[in-house]
Design an enzyme around this catalytic site. Structure first.
Site, PDB file in Angstrom:
ATOM      1  N   GLU A   1      47.222  32.148  53.470  1.00  0.00           N
ATOM      2  CA  GLU A   1      45.899  31.339  53.089  1.00  0.00           C
ATOM      3  C   GLU A   1      45.955  31.376  51.528  1.00  0.00           C
ATOM      4  O   GLU A   1      45.293  32.008  51.128  1.00  0.00           O
ATOM      5  CB  GLU A   1      44.807  31.949  53.593  1.00  0.00           C
TER       6      GLU A   1
ATOM      7  N   GLU B   1      46.243  26.303  44.175  1.00  0.00           N
ATOM      8  CA  GLU B   1      46.846  27.779  43.869  1.00  0.00           C
ATOM      9  C   GLU B   1      48.081  28.103  43.830  1.00  0.00           C
ATOM     10  O   GLU B   1      48.393  29.408  44.020  1.00  0.00           O
ATOM     11  CB  GLU B   1      45.900  28.611  44.817  1.00  0.00           C
TER      12      GLU B   1
END
Length: 681
Positions: free
Chosen positions: A144, A153
């Protein structure tokens, strides 16, 4: 051990050295993390669990051992899901040491010690082999690593490395794939966050128009995504120009490439208009068949029954480099360019395929005009707010005279130009875009002072005294509403250069407060206890400990137009600041109580500033109005308000069992410019 940290004080403007505990950074990281928000995201957690169970079953059906690699494990939640779904072993990778330590405790508390190994490393440093971190490559990859933009990210380089070195070829992946969707819209409101619109000023000698320099007009802006709660954007604020189309997909079960590239989609406008904005979101399929799907689609795309509030994943607003007219039914090409971490878009009219391909450049957009570096998107919106500008024009008209010597203290403000057009004899301001004055032929009319207010000399002002001191006030260093009180400190610093009967605009400011119940924002601070049957109390304790380190006694900034709440009390003025006088030596403090007039959960207090430009004209940075008898609030969309979350929530179902009041104590320390507050329910 203590450590010294240097910082520029946003309110006083002073450079300070503060003694901080050596764990200060770590506590800030934990206190401001969104772990609680993720653990409260029921939709995400259920879908991950379903996807992990299905992946483990598929591997077992092939007669293989299920070896899981969980990158960015956080609390260890996904690894525990895998272990309880029957995985033989899980490697849980977490780079942030305090988080990895918490994961070890959580895994142990839930009885999975023998099944899960927590590895405190970046995944790119994990080794495989008999003496490595992992005994063998994994055949199930669980991650995740996503943000609102999907790739911000570093998901792509992480997947790329994992497929090369850490997982088997043909592995199962949860999620299996991600798909990015786009929709073309016209929106004056959103476009106003990226371009400066002309400002019309009715002056004595006719109408004047303030325009932005051509560099600003043609500037692509900054490449960082504008991520917002698009579900709070009313449909009246944008016009849909195209259907939703798929821009690209990434299959995480196969090798992933992170190198810069582009994708192209053909759009057929469903309506004619000005293409200005690309709205975008993604969904993830947890399984190859796409039966287990988690989507970020906004309200007009999916049924509200499936709606799950979350703050860690929202929706994206991308600004096209220029506004492009499109005609209904006349095809256009939308190109999405990306590097490892970000996306940007361009629109082209349909032409020969080869000709169009030659046109694609993958370099990231760079702000050339500097305005996008000085003004953030809400600030552009504020400068484009005609009603707000009108209030400043009306106020200036009341105070300016033909012999006024005007000094403006605000960052990148239009006030110097307004003051000049409205008849001030001389206008001075601190730091501004020279290009902006040049575009409006004012380079010899407005004097730019390249010094800080405390270093102002009479030669900067051509030996004149300032008769009108103006500010919005707005400063780029401000995070909380009262940080803009820097105007008061700057006003104090220039006192010797002001006439005895100087007019200060705004003449004063006031701090206001109201008790509220949030529809959803409370989740970011609410303990979780158990998540999908797993005990994550350790995480709750860790966040609470970090909040108690300092943050729980502080307010935090939030743009409340994105986070619905209802008022449980009337708004109350709690402190006033008189700019006609200098900053006093002694602290300003107040205590009192605010009565709760509606039933509900008292999640916290909201605080904001109001600036009193003249005796009868005020602008609010917070509450605009309480729009109905239920107490629903309308907030200034250009400013962040301060939210002070109460450590315990009082729920009152009837007015009779209301704690009749919330008591407060608020102290403004004039030496440090900081506001300390305490509330008792």
């Amino acid at each position: 051990m203590k450590t010294f940290c240097g910082r520029a004080n946003p309110t006083t403007g002073a450079m300070e050295w503060l003694e901080e505990d050596e764990n200060y950074d770590y506590h800030q990281e934990i206190a401001r993390s969104r772990y609680a928000d993720m653990l409260h995201d029921k939709d995400r957690n259920v879908k991950y669990y379903q996807g992990i169970r299905a992946a483990v079953s598929r591997v077992k059906e092939r007669g293989e051992k299920a070896i899981v690699l969980d990158i960015g494990t956080g609390t260890g939640l996904l690894s525990m899901m895998a272990a309880s779904a029957g995985a033989d072993f899980c490697y849980a990778v977490e780079v942030f040491k305090p988080m990895a330590n918490a994961a070890v405790k959580i895994v142990e508390k839930n009885g999975f010690c023998g099944k899960i190994k927590v590895i405190n490393k970046h995944s790119t440093e994990v080794t495989v082999g008999p003496d490595g971190d992992m005994q063998c490559r994994a055949n199930i990859l669980v991650t995740e690593l996503f943000d609102t933009e999907l790739i911000g990210e570093g998901a792509l380089p992480t997947y790329e490395h994992a497929h090369k070195y850490l997982v088997q070829e043909g592995c199962e992946a949860v999620p299996h794939r991600a798909t990015v969707y786009v929709q073309l819209v016209e929106s004056k409101r959103m476009w106003s966050w990226n371009k400066l619109f002309p400002v019309h000023v009715e002056a004595e000698d006719g109408e004047k128009i303030i325009v932005s320099p051509s560099e600003m007009e043609n500037c692509p802006g900054v490449p960082s995504v504008c991520d917002i709660q698009l579900n709070q954007m009313p449909s009246s604020d944008f016009t849909i120009l195209s259907d939703v189309v798929t821009m690209f997909s990434v299959d995480f079960s196969k090798p992933v490439r992170s190198a810069s590239t582009y994708y192209r989609a053909q759009l057929e406008p469903v309506k004619s208009g000005k293409a200005q904005i690309v709205l975008s979101w993604w969904d993830i399929d947890m399984d190859p068949s796409g039966m287990i799907n988690c989507t970020m689609a906004p309200y007009w795309v999916k049924s509200t029954s499936a709606f799950q509030w979350r703050d860690h994943w929202m929706q994206c607003v991308y600004f096209l480099p220029n506004e492009e007219p499109v005609l209904q039914g006349e095809k256009v090409y939308l190109t999405a360019c990306r590097d490892e971490y970000s996306l940007w878009y361009k629109l082209q009219k349909a032409r020969g395929e080869e000709e169009n391909k030659a046109d694609v450049r993958v370099e990231s957009p760079v702000c050339r005009c500097q305005a996008h570096l000085l003004w953030n998107r809400p600030r552009f919106g504020e400068l484009n707010d005609q009603n707000r500008t009108r209030q400043y024009i009306e106020s200036l008209m009341k105070v300016l005279k033909t012999d006024s010597v005007c000094l403006c203290i605000s960052d990148g403000s239009l006030l110097p130009v307004l003051a000049h057009y409205l008849g001030a004899k001389q206008v001075h301001c601190f730091f501004f875009f020279f290009k902006f004055f040049k575009a409006n032929h004012l380079e010899d009319k407005i004097k730019i002072i390249e010094a800080r207010p405390e270093l102002l000399t009479s030669s900067h002002l051509e030996d004149k005294k300032v008769s009108v001191l103006v500010g919005e006030p707005f400063f780029t260093t401000s995070l909380l509403p009262w940080h803009n009180l820097y105007f008061w400190y700057a006003r104090t610093a220039v006192t010797s250069h002001l006439t005895n009967n100087v007019t200060v605009l705004p003449q004063s400011a006031s701090l206001h407060m109201m008790i509220v119940e949030f529809q959803d924002l409370w989740r970011i601070r609410s303990p979780c206890g158990t998540c999908e049957g797993f005990d994550v109390q350790t995480m709750d304790d860790m966040i609470k400990n970090s909040l108690n380190f300092r943050e729980s006694k502080e307010a935090e900034p939030h743009p409340l137009w994105e986070y619905p709440c209802k008022s449980l009390s009337d708004p109350q003025e709690v402190l006033t600041f008189d700019f006609r006088k200098t900053v006093p030596q002694q602290c300003l403090s107040t205590e009192g109580s605010v009565n709760l007039s509606r039933k509900g959960k008292s999640h916290g207090a909201v605080l904001w500033m109001e600036y009193h430009l003249t005796a009868d004209i005020s602008v609010s940075t917070g509450l605009i109005q309480i729009s109905n008898e239920k107490g629903n609030c309308e907030w200034n969309p250009h400013c962040k308000q301060a939210v002070y979350f109460f450590s315990s929530v009082i729920e009152s179902e009837t007015l009779s069992d209301l704690p009749s009041a919330v008591t407060y104590a608020i102290n403004f320390n004039t030496k440090t410019g900081e506001i300390a507050m305490d509330f008792q329910l």
